[in-house]
Write a protein that holds these residues in place. Structure first.
Motif, PDB file in Angstrom:
ATOM      1  N   PRO A 101      55.714  14.369  74.833  1.00 56.41           N
ATOM      2  CA  PRO A 101      56.996  14.696  75.468  1.00 56.41           C
ATOM      3  C   PRO A 101      57.632  15.969  74.906  1.00 56.41           C
ATOM      4  O   PRO A 101      58.293  16.701  75.645  1.00 56.41           O
ATOM      5  N   VAL A 102      57.413  16.245  73.622  1.00 53.97           N
ATOM      6  CA  VAL A 102      57.995  17.461  73.042  1.00 53.97           C
ATOM      7  C   VAL A 102      57.413  18.702  73.720  1.00 53.97           C
ATOM      8  O   VAL A 102      58.154  19.615  74.113  1.00 53.97           O
ATOM      9  N   THR A 103      56.092  18.732  73.895  1.00 57.37           N
ATOM     10  CA  THR A 103      55.484  19.894  74.568  1.00 57.37           C
ATOM     11  C   THR A 103      55.821  19.919  76.049  1.00 57.37           C
ATOM     12  O   THR A 103      55.944  20.989  76.641  1.00 57.37           O
ATOM     13  N   GLY A 104      55.986  18.743  76.656  1.00 55.76           N
ATOM     14  CA  GLY A 104      56.405  18.699  78.063  1.00 55.76           C
ATOM     15  C   GLY A 104      57.796  19.283  78.245  1.00 55.76           C
ATOM     16  O   GLY A 104      58.044  20.064  79.166  1.00 55.76           O
ATOM     17  N   LEU A 105      58.698  18.920  77.346  1.00 49.67           N
ATOM     18  CA  LEU A 105      60.048  19.476  77.390  1.00 49.67           C
ATOM     19  C   LEU A 105      60.015  20.983  77.123  1.00 49.67           C
ATOM     20  O   LEU A 105      60.726  21.753  77.780  1.00 49.67           O
ATOM     21  N   ALA A 106      59.192  21.396  76.169  1.00 43.85           N
ATOM     22  CA  ALA A 106      59.064  22.824  75.858  1.00 43.85           C
ATOM     23  C   ALA A 106      58.569  23.594  77.083  1.00 43.85           C
ATOM     24  O   ALA A 106      59.047  24.694  77.372  1.00 43.85           O
ATOM     25  N   TYR A 107      57.649  22.998  77.815  1.00 39.57           N
ATOM     26  CA  TYR A 107      57.129  23.646  79.018  1.00 39.57           C
ATOM     27  C   TYR A 107      58.222  23.811  80.069  1.00 39.57           C
ATOM     28  O   TYR A 107      58.417  24.891  80.617  1.00 39.57           O
ATOM     29  N   MET A 108      58.946  22.721  80.345  1.00 35.33           N
ATOM     30  CA  MET A 108      59.975  22.752  81.386  1.00 35.33           C
ATOM     31  C   MET A 108      61.079  23.753  81.062  1.00 35.33           C
ATOM     32  O   MET A 108      61.452  24.570  81.901  1.00 35.33           O
ATOM     33  N   VAL A 109      61.591  23.698  79.842  1.00 38.86           N
ATOM     34  CA  VAL A 109      62.668  24.595  79.445  1.00 38.86           C
ATOM     35  C   VAL A 109      62.137  26.013  79.255  1.00 38.86           C
ATOM     36  O   VAL A 109      62.761  26.979  79.689  1.00 38.86           O
ATOM     37  N   GLY A 110      60.961  26.117  78.645  1.00 39.76           N
ATOM     38  CA  GLY A 110      60.373  27.436  78.404  1.00 39.76           C
ATOM     39  C   GLY A 110      60.051  28.197  79.671  1.00 39.76           C
ATOM     40  O   GLY A 110      60.176  29.425  79.723  1.00 39.76           O
ATOM     41  N   LYS A 111      59.642  27.492  80.692  1.00 47.28           N
ATOM     42  CA  LYS A 111      59.335  28.127  81.984  1.00 47.28           C
ATOM     43  C   LYS A 111      60.585  28.377  82.815  1.00 47.28           C
ATOM     44  O   LYS A 111      60.522  28.972  83.883  1.00 47.28           O
ATOM     45  N   GLY A 112      61.737  27.866  82.336  1.00 45.61           N
ATOM     46  CA  GLY A 112      62.997  28.092  83.038  1.00 45.61           C
ATOM     47  C   GLY A 112      63.292  27.094  84.142  1.00 45.61           C
ATOM     48  O   GLY A 112      64.212  27.294  84.942  1.00 45.61           O
ATOM     49  N   TYR A 113      62.525  25.992  84.191  1.00 43.91           N
ATOM     50  CA  TYR A 113      62.739  24.992  85.234  1.00 43.91           C
ATOM     51  C   TYR A 113      63.973  24.138  84.991  1.00 43.91           C
ATOM     52  O   TYR A 113      64.423  23.429  85.878  1.00 43.91           O
ATOM     53  N   GLY A 114      64.476  24.165  83.766  1.00 42.77           N
ATOM     54  CA  GLY A 114      65.577  23.281  83.419  1.00 42.77           C
ATOM     55  C   GLY A 114      65.044  21.892  83.124  1.00 42.77           C
ATOM     56  O   GLY A 114      63.831  21.672  83.078  1.00 42.77           O
ATOM     57  N   LEU A 115      65.953  20.961  82.928  1.00 44.97           N
ATOM     58  CA  LEU A 115      65.544  19.604  82.591  1.00 44.97           C
ATOM     59  C   LEU A 115      66.510  18.612  83.214  1.00 44.97           C
ATOM     60  O   LEU A 115      67.699  18.593  82.899  1.00 44.97           O
ATOM     61  N   THR A 116      65.992  17.801  84.118  1.00 44.45           N
ATOM     62  CA  THR A 116      66.760  16.738  84.739  1.00 44.45           C
ATOM     63  C   THR A 116      66.054  15.425  84.441  1.00 44.45           C
ATOM     64  O   THR A 116      64.864  15.279  84.712  1.00 44.45           O
ATOM     65  N   VAL A 117      66.805  14.482  83.852  1.00 40.59           N
ATOM     66  CA  VAL A 117      66.235  13.204  83.442  1.00 40.59           C
ATOM     67  C   VAL A 117      66.983  12.085  84.148  1.00 40.59           C
ATOM     68  O   VAL A 117      68.204  11.964  84.012  1.00 40.59           O
ATOM     69  N   PHE A 118      66.252  11.292  84.920  1.00 39.61           N
ATOM     70  CA  PHE A 118      66.832  10.199  85.701  1.00 39.61           C
ATOM     71  C   PHE A 118      68.053  10.672  86.488  1.00 39.61           C
ATOM     72  O   PHE A 118      69.086  10.003  86.539  1.00 39.61           O
ATOM     73  N   GLY A 119      67.933  11.856  87.086  1.00 46.54           N
ATOM     74  CA  GLY A 119      68.977  12.403  87.946  1.00 46.54           C
ATOM     75  C   GLY A 119      70.102  13.126  87.227  1.00 46.54           C
ATOM     76  O   GLY A 119      71.011  13.648  87.879  1.00 46.54           O
ATOM     77  N   VAL A 120      70.061  13.183  85.915  1.00 50.22           N
ATOM     78  CA  VAL A 120      71.099  13.854  85.135  1.00 50.22           C
ATOM     79  C   VAL A 120      70.545  15.169  84.602  1.00 50.22           C
ATOM     80  O   VAL A 120      69.553  15.173  83.876  1.00 50.22           O
ATOM     81  N   GLN A 121      71.209  16.265  84.968  1.00 53.30           N
ATOM     82  CA  GLN A 121      70.748  17.571  84.489  1.00 53.30           C
ATOM     83  C   GLN A 121      71.176  17.756  83.035  1.00 53.30           C
ATOM     84  O   GLN A 121      72.358  17.751  82.716  1.00 53.30           O
ATOM     85  N   LEU A 122      70.179  17.920  82.153  1.00 59.43           N
ATOM     86  CA  LEU A 122      70.452  18.107  80.732  1.00 59.43           C
ATOM     87  C   LEU A 122      70.386  19.578  80.337  1.00 59.43           C
ATOM     88  O   LEU A 122      71.095  20.006  79.434  1.00 59.43           O
TER      89      LEU A 122
END
Length: 174
Positions: A101-122
């Motif tokens: 999950p740490v690398t998955g989060l790094a990918y999402m944020v690093g690529k600029g996609y942002g991060l939305t978890v269970f419908g909540v934008q973090l």
């Protein structure tokens, strides 16, 4: 029995083990979505939850590590001849469960996609962060490595149950 004992794992340890096993299996279906380019039910039904389940798994593994540390002295004994292999194998499994999950989060944020978890934008969408995206690029390699480690874990559980007949699997089933 909530707590672990020398005879078997307690309800909390069993909950963490089996709940995470189901969620990790769900997450691993993403590998097959990639192989088949998302043109089937996995890509349409399960994959949209991949990020949220990954974040849930990160929270669970952190709590699970805390629980493990508190129960270490109560755990069923390990065969002394194999203790190093058991510790290394489980250590690599835990490391993989943290790094996924740490690398998955790094990918999402690093690529600029942002991060939305269970419908909540973090984290909002952005231009990305190159070095973070590079770390996120390890995500699929860690996934395949974790898959191999999990397969080995399952094989060893069956070895203990059916060849050694030491009741290890029964201790985790309750």
């Amino acid at each position: 029995m909530l707590y672990d004992s020398q005879e078997k794992y307690g309800a909390v340890s069993r909950f963490f083990h089996w709940a995470m096993a189901v969620l990790i299996f769900w997450q691993m279906l993403k590998l097959f979505d990639r192989i088949n380019e998302g043109e089937h039910w996995v890509g349409q039904v399960l994959v949209p939850w991949h990020i949220s389940i990954g974040v849930l798994l990160l929270v669970l593994i952190i709590v699970r590590i805390g629980w493990f540390m508190s129960q270490r002295a109560n755990r069923p004994p390990v065969d002394e001849q194999l203790a190093v292999f058991v510790k290394v194998g489980h250590g690599l499994l835990y490391l993989g469960m943290v790094l996924m999950p740490v690398t998955g989060l790094a990918y999402m944020v690093g690529k600029g996609y942002g991060l939305t978890v269970f419908g909540v934008q973090l984290v909002a969408k952005s231009d990305g962060i190159a070095w973070l995206a590079s770390i996120g690029g390890l995500h699929p390699y860690i996934a395949w490595t974790l898959l191999v480690l999990i397969a080995g874990h399952i094989v060893m559980a069956f070895v203990h149950q059916f060849i050694k007949k030491d009741g290890l699997l029964q201790r985790m089933l309750g």
